[in-house]
Design a protein around this motif. Sequence first.
Motif, PDB file in Angstrom:
ATOM      1  N   ILE A 528      -6.606  15.823   7.646  1.00  0.00           N
ATOM      2  CA  ILE A 528      -5.714  16.764   8.316  1.00  0.00           C
ATOM      3  C   ILE A 528      -6.464  18.070   8.515  1.00  0.00           C
ATOM      4  O   ILE A 528      -7.002  18.637   7.552  1.00  0.00           O
ATOM      5  N   PRO A 529      -6.539  18.578   9.750  1.00  0.00           N
ATOM      6  CA  PRO A 529      -7.249  19.847   9.996  1.00  0.00           C
ATOM      7  C   PRO A 529      -6.674  20.983   9.155  1.00  0.00           C
ATOM      8  O   PRO A 529      -5.460  21.129   9.031  1.00  0.00           O
ATOM      9  N   GLY A 530      -7.566  21.768   8.556  1.00  0.00           N
ATOM     10  CA  GLY A 530      -7.149  22.910   7.747  1.00  0.00           C
ATOM     11  C   GLY A 530      -6.784  22.563   6.324  1.00  0.00           C
ATOM     12  O   GLY A 530      -6.464  23.453   5.527  1.00  0.00           O
ATOM     13  N   ILE A 531      -6.827  21.260   5.966  1.00  0.00           N
ATOM     14  CA  ILE A 531      -6.408  20.811   4.633  1.00  0.00           C
ATOM     15  C   ILE A 531      -7.498  19.920   4.041  1.00  0.00           C
ATOM     16  O   ILE A 531      -8.051  19.044   4.722  1.00  0.00           O
ATOM     17  N   THR A 532      -7.827  20.141   2.782  1.00  0.00           N
ATOM     18  CA  THR A 532      -8.696  19.243   2.016  1.00  0.00           C
ATOM     19  C   THR A 532      -7.914  18.746   0.809  1.00  0.00           C
ATOM     20  O   THR A 532      -7.226  19.534   0.150  1.00  0.00           O
ATOM     21  N   ALA A 533      -7.980  17.458   0.515  1.00  0.00           N
ATOM     22  CA  ALA A 533      -7.175  16.882  -0.566  1.00  0.00           C
ATOM     23  C   ALA A 533      -8.020  15.942  -1.412  1.00  0.00           C
ATOM     24  O   ALA A 533      -9.032  15.392  -0.960  1.00  0.00           O
ATOM     25  N   ALA A 534      -7.605  15.762  -2.658  1.00  0.00           N
ATOM     26  CA  ALA A 534      -8.231  14.812  -3.588  1.00  0.00           C
ATOM     27  C   ALA A 534      -7.130  14.243  -4.471  1.00  0.00           C
ATOM     28  O   ALA A 534      -6.162  14.944  -4.806  1.00  0.00           O
ATOM     29  N   ALA A 535      -7.257  12.985  -4.840  1.00  0.00           N
ATOM     30  CA  ALA A 535      -6.225  12.329  -5.650  1.00  0.00           C
ATOM     31  C   ALA A 535      -6.883  11.462  -6.707  1.00  0.00           C
ATOM     32  O   ALA A 535      -8.016  11.002  -6.555  1.00  0.00           O
ATOM     33  N   ARG A 536      -6.151  11.234  -7.786  1.00  0.00           N
ATOM     34  CA  ARG A 536      -6.594  10.344  -8.851  1.00  0.00           C
ATOM     35  C   ARG A 536      -5.399   9.546  -9.376  1.00  0.00           C
ATOM     36  O   ARG A 536      -4.282  10.065  -9.456  1.00  0.00           O
ATOM     37  N   TYR A 537      -5.674   8.298  -9.742  1.00  0.00           N
ATOM     38  CA  TYR A 537      -4.669   7.478 -10.426  1.00  0.00           C
ATOM     39  C   TYR A 537      -5.341   6.724 -11.558  1.00  0.00           C
ATOM     40  O   TYR A 537      -6.383   6.082 -11.349  1.00  0.00           O
ATOM     41  N   LEU A 538      -4.780   6.790 -12.764  1.00  0.00           N
ATOM     42  CA  LEU A 538      -5.300   6.081 -13.933  1.00  0.00           C
ATOM     43  C   LEU A 538      -4.171   5.248 -14.521  1.00  0.00           C
ATOM     44  O   LEU A 538      -3.126   5.790 -14.902  1.00  0.00           O
ATOM     45  N   PRO A 539      -4.331   3.922 -14.617  1.00  0.00           N
ATOM     46  CA  PRO A 539      -3.275   3.095 -15.203  1.00  0.00           C
ATOM     47  C   PRO A 539      -3.224   3.242 -16.714  1.00  0.00           C
ATOM     48  O   PRO A 539      -4.191   3.670 -17.351  1.00  0.00           O
ATOM     49  N   SER A 540      -2.102   2.867 -17.301  1.00  0.00           N
ATOM     50  CA  SER A 540      -1.966   2.854 -18.755  1.00  0.00           C
ATOM     51  C   SER A 540      -2.891   1.797 -19.340  1.00  0.00           C
ATOM     52  O   SER A 540      -3.205   0.796 -18.705  1.00  0.00           O
ATOM     53  N   THR A 541      -3.330   2.026 -20.579  1.00  0.00           N
ATOM     54  CA  THR A 541      -4.204   1.056 -21.254  1.00  0.00           C
ATOM     55  C   THR A 541      -3.537   0.405 -22.442  1.00  0.00           C
ATOM     56  O   THR A 541      -4.158  -0.399 -23.132  1.00  0.00           O
ATOM     57  N   GLU A 542      -2.278   0.710 -22.716  1.00  0.00           N
ATOM     58  CA  GLU A 542      -1.595   0.159 -23.890  1.00  0.00           C
ATOM     59  C   GLU A 542      -0.775  -1.051 -23.493  1.00  0.00           C
ATOM     60  O   GLU A 542       0.100  -0.977 -22.623  1.00  0.00           O
ATOM     61  N   GLY A 543      -1.055  -2.180 -24.169  1.00  0.00           N
ATOM     62  CA  GLY A 543      -0.252  -3.376 -23.967  1.00  0.00           C
ATOM     63  C   GLY A 543      -0.238  -3.808 -22.510  1.00  0.00           C
ATOM     64  O   GLY A 543      -1.172  -3.627 -21.757  1.00  0.00           O
ATOM     65  N   MET A 544       0.886  -4.400 -22.091  1.00  0.00           N
ATOM     66  CA  MET A 544       1.053  -4.840 -20.711  1.00  0.00           C
ATOM     67  C   MET A 544       1.747  -3.774 -19.879  1.00  0.00           C
ATOM     68  O   MET A 544       2.355  -4.068 -18.860  1.00  0.00           O
ATOM     69  N   GLN A 545       1.706  -2.519 -20.350  1.00  0.00           N
ATOM     70  CA  GLN A 545       2.437  -1.461 -19.673  1.00  0.00           C
ATOM     71  C   GLN A 545       1.798  -1.136 -18.326  1.00  0.00           C
ATOM     72  O   GLN A 545       0.631  -0.778 -18.241  1.00  0.00           O
ATOM     73  N   ILE A 546       2.597  -1.296 -17.281  1.00  0.00           N
ATOM     74  CA  ILE A 546       2.216  -0.815 -15.966  1.00  0.00           C
ATOM     75  C   ILE A 546       3.313   0.129 -15.529  1.00  0.00           C
ATOM     76  O   ILE A 546       4.497  -0.134 -15.733  1.00  0.00           O
ATOM     77  N   GLY A 547       2.936   1.246 -14.978  1.00  0.00           N
ATOM     78  CA  GLY A 547       3.912   2.299 -14.746  1.00  0.00           C
ATOM     79  C   GLY A 547       4.366   2.390 -13.314  1.00  0.00           C
ATOM     80  O   GLY A 547       4.024   1.572 -12.460  1.00  0.00           O
ATOM     81  N   GLY A 548       5.146   3.433 -13.059  1.00  0.00           N
ATOM     82  CA  GLY A 548       5.693   3.657 -11.735  1.00  0.00           C
ATOM     83  C   GLY A 548       5.243   4.967 -11.139  1.00  0.00           C
ATOM     84  O   GLY A 548       5.952   5.531 -10.295  1.00  0.00           O
ATOM     85  N   ASP A 549       4.095   5.501 -11.548  1.00  0.00           N
ATOM     86  CA  ASP A 549       3.599   6.746 -10.967  1.00  0.00           C
ATOM     87  C   ASP A 549       3.084   6.490  -9.552  1.00  0.00           C
ATOM     88  O   ASP A 549       2.442   5.465  -9.286  1.00  0.00           O
ATOM     89  N   TRP A 550       3.356   7.434  -8.651  1.00  0.00           N
ATOM     90  CA  TRP A 550       2.810   7.312  -7.302  1.00  0.00           C
ATOM     91  C   TRP A 550       2.606   8.693  -6.691  1.00  0.00           C
ATOM     92  O   TRP A 550       3.155   9.686  -7.163  1.00  0.00           O
ATOM     93  N   TYR A 551       1.776   8.732  -5.671  1.00  0.00           N
ATOM     94  CA  TYR A 551       1.552   9.950  -4.904  1.00  0.00           C
ATOM     95  C   TYR A 551       1.443   9.570  -3.434  1.00  0.00           C
ATOM     96  O   TYR A 551       1.212   8.399  -3.086  1.00  0.00           O
ATOM     97  N   ASP A 552       1.603  10.542  -2.565  1.00  0.00           N
ATOM     98  CA  ASP A 552       1.495  10.272  -1.132  1.00  0.00           C
ATOM     99  C   ASP A 552       1.178  11.571  -0.401  1.00  0.00           C
ATOM    100  O   ASP A 552       1.617  12.650  -0.811  1.00  0.00           O
ATOM    101  N   LEU A 553       0.387  11.452   0.642  1.00  0.00           N
ATOM    102  CA  LEU A 553       0.097  12.569   1.529  1.00  0.00           C
ATOM    103  C   LEU A 553       0.472  12.100   2.932  1.00  0.00           C
ATOM    104  O   LEU A 553      -0.123  11.159   3.456  1.00  0.00           O
ATOM    105  N   ILE A 554       1.483  12.761   3.541  1.00  0.00           N
ATOM    106  CA  ILE A 554       2.096  12.260   4.772  1.00  0.00           C
ATOM    107  C   ILE A 554       1.827  13.233   5.915  1.00  0.00           C
ATOM    108  O   ILE A 554       2.088  14.436   5.800  1.00  0.00           O
ATOM    109  N   ARG A 555       1.334  12.703   7.015  1.00  0.00           N
ATOM    110  CA  ARG A 555       1.195  13.495   8.243  1.00  0.00           C
ATOM    111  C   ARG A 555       2.539  13.447   8.967  1.00  0.00           C
ATOM    112  O   ARG A 555       2.989  12.369   9.409  1.00  0.00           O
ATOM    113  N   LEU A 556       3.221  14.581   9.075  1.00  0.00           N
ATOM    114  CA  LEU A 556       4.562  14.643   9.645  1.00  0.00           C
ATOM    115  C   LEU A 556       4.498  14.891  11.161  1.00  0.00           C
ATOM    116  O   LEU A 556       3.533  15.485  11.665  1.00  0.00           O
TER     117      LEU A 556
END
Length: 758
Positions: A528-556
């Motif tokens: 997106i012109p005028g914008i610089t972005a960076a993202a990270r996602y790290l899953p849980s490491t305990e047991g079979m736990q998978i989470g519901g964290d999410w992120y999104d960058l939307i061009r409107l």
Amino acid sequence: MDLTSPWLPPSEDESRGPLTGSATRSPMRCVRLLLNCSGAAELLGTVLAEGPAWITGEGSAVYLLDSAGMLRLTASHGLPEWAHERYGTVDPAGDLPAAMALRLRRPYLLSPERTSIDYPNRNSGMGTGMVALVALPMIVDDRPIGVLALALAHRGTVPRRDLDVLETIGEACAHRLSHLLDHVHASTRAPEGVRTHGPAPGDPAPLAHPLLSLAVHAAGAGAFERDLVTGETFWDAQAYRVVGLPPPPGGSSAEAPDLSRIVHPEDLPDVQAGLADALAGGGPYRLAYRVLRRGGGVIRVRESGEVMLDIHGRPVRIAGLLVDRDRTGAPEDRPADAGPESPAVGARSALLLALTRTLSRAITVRDVTTAVTDVAGPALGAASLILDLVDEGRLLPVSHTVYGGPRRTELNRLADLSEGVMQHSLARSTPLFSEPGRSAGSGTDGAGNPLTPPSWAVLPLIASGRQVGSCLITFATERAFSRDDRTLYSAFAGILAQSLERARLYDTHHHRATELQRAMLPRTLPAIPGITAAARYLPSTEGMQIGGDWYDLIRLPDGKVGLVIGDVQGHNAEATAVMGQLRSGLRAYATDGHDPAATLARTSRLLAELDTELFATCLYLTLDPADGTLSAARAGHPAPVRITGAKAVELDLPGGPPLGVDPGAPYRLTVDSLAVGESLLVYTDGLVEDREEDYDESVHRMLGGLELWAARTGPVQGAVGPELERLADLLTLNVTERRSRPDDVALLLLHRTAAAGA
């Protein structure tokens, strides 16, 4: 070192660390308690528990000078595993903080900024830029003892009064350790002429635990110490006398004899079983066994020791005493006593039971290999243990007994030499054992590959009729494998194979679940012109736990950009599925032109209509790249952070209930602005949440780190992408260094580089 750098000293609230302590905390009380400690570990624990609350504890350590003149890590708290490997031994002539403090003979202070600037290479280690460190030399009467390294919660200059307190604590630790070490040297003084000021360079490593050495002097017993990382075991002169062997020349400590050579064959499996139990749980243990006397007869010996664990609960050292029970008149007891009385069982069955208990608690392949490394190898008296797994018809190594140190090269060479015999054993589905009297260097195994160890066993690992892998166990001395021994090792191979098969299945399911969750997140962020972005996602490491964290960058459609971060309650497949539905629904409402408040209200109603009892926190904001107008709404989620100049502050953003809790509740729209050159951080609570620290304190510490990054970076000229990516790495570094991560982590960084079209 400049102690007068232009930082503002922390306020009273800012100097609070995670260890809040009691109201009776004071430097004088801490010093009094330090002067009564019995060892390095107790000294460090007292400093952290009773010292000023701005000593955080994370990354603190005690180094003592060893016989070779090197600083050796003796006690620590909050050090990640890689730091134990990399900084276990420090050269006083080097440039690390501990070495600098000892060489300069004064406190060596690194600001949070300098920990990220001064150590950008692998030899020294990369700092996080989030912590301050002080290294205090421990010197008594011009005699160096070691170094006390402490992490501090200060976000600015360490005031002179605090530095005085640190120096006093360091001096108290130095005097107490000097007193204990003097008693050690006095207790080991013998007619043969043991040095009173420690061994000369080149002598074997001394027994380092002061309390145990004092006990040796009081009880007339022999002392021993075993380093489970390197496999080295040392006995003092009295330990040799206890088992009827001549002491080493000069009466100093020396490499211990192989237990299989001196313990009565009937007692050896019981000793191994007791040791396996002790290694699995850590802490004190007791063994009793018979030792074969030269020329005939036996000596009854009692071994009392302690298995010492590192911060991850892994056994790293054993220290204890050997006592002649006949000489001391000790009552008769079982051949191996590692705890409370239990029904008598066969010696080898007891060993198998102990190993089975250990492996049954292993969940992942890494857990299994750790259990083999930490418990099975030492209990069996192995010099080395190499584990290979079958992968697409090939044997691939997955674990070595030593995860650092000088033996890594040796083990790699051994793995190369043993590849053929391990494949041969697996193909025949039959264990292979070395034969007494046969030279390992000149003989060959059935596959034609030489094996250099004096004695070895190769175990095929087969579970449910499937080939799982192969295990090579080597021994430092030649030994004969009786029929019972071979049965024992074959049974152990079956247990190990079943554990590995179960662990591989678990790892496969966890990997698939994690990949499913990653597939629901954006593969790339839109340009997106005028914008610089960076993202990270790290899953849980305990047991079979998978989470519901999410992120999104939307061009409107109206030229704005939408920024979304959310966290669905729970850690299971349902949370991941709900996350996918919410992401799609919110994206649809946003692209329809609804403002953030209306978008969250509609998404909340959508979640309430789904067939689930889960709720979610969420933050949605829009940014106009043309003029920097920022509109935001929050549903129970952590507030976004604005990074500007040298400041990092949370936006004053009133929040509403989490999505799905009250579908009729409105959300308040807040309008703000983001200037050119400012950055914005949104994140889920897994980034800052720590079981051992107050949540607000964790957020406070993160804000301090962001301010340091902003001050170091300054106004960005040109592309800001690399700096933003580095900041994302710094923010997640402390999370990735944790051995266990109970929650998944998501973060999104956005930087406004210029007005759109400028």
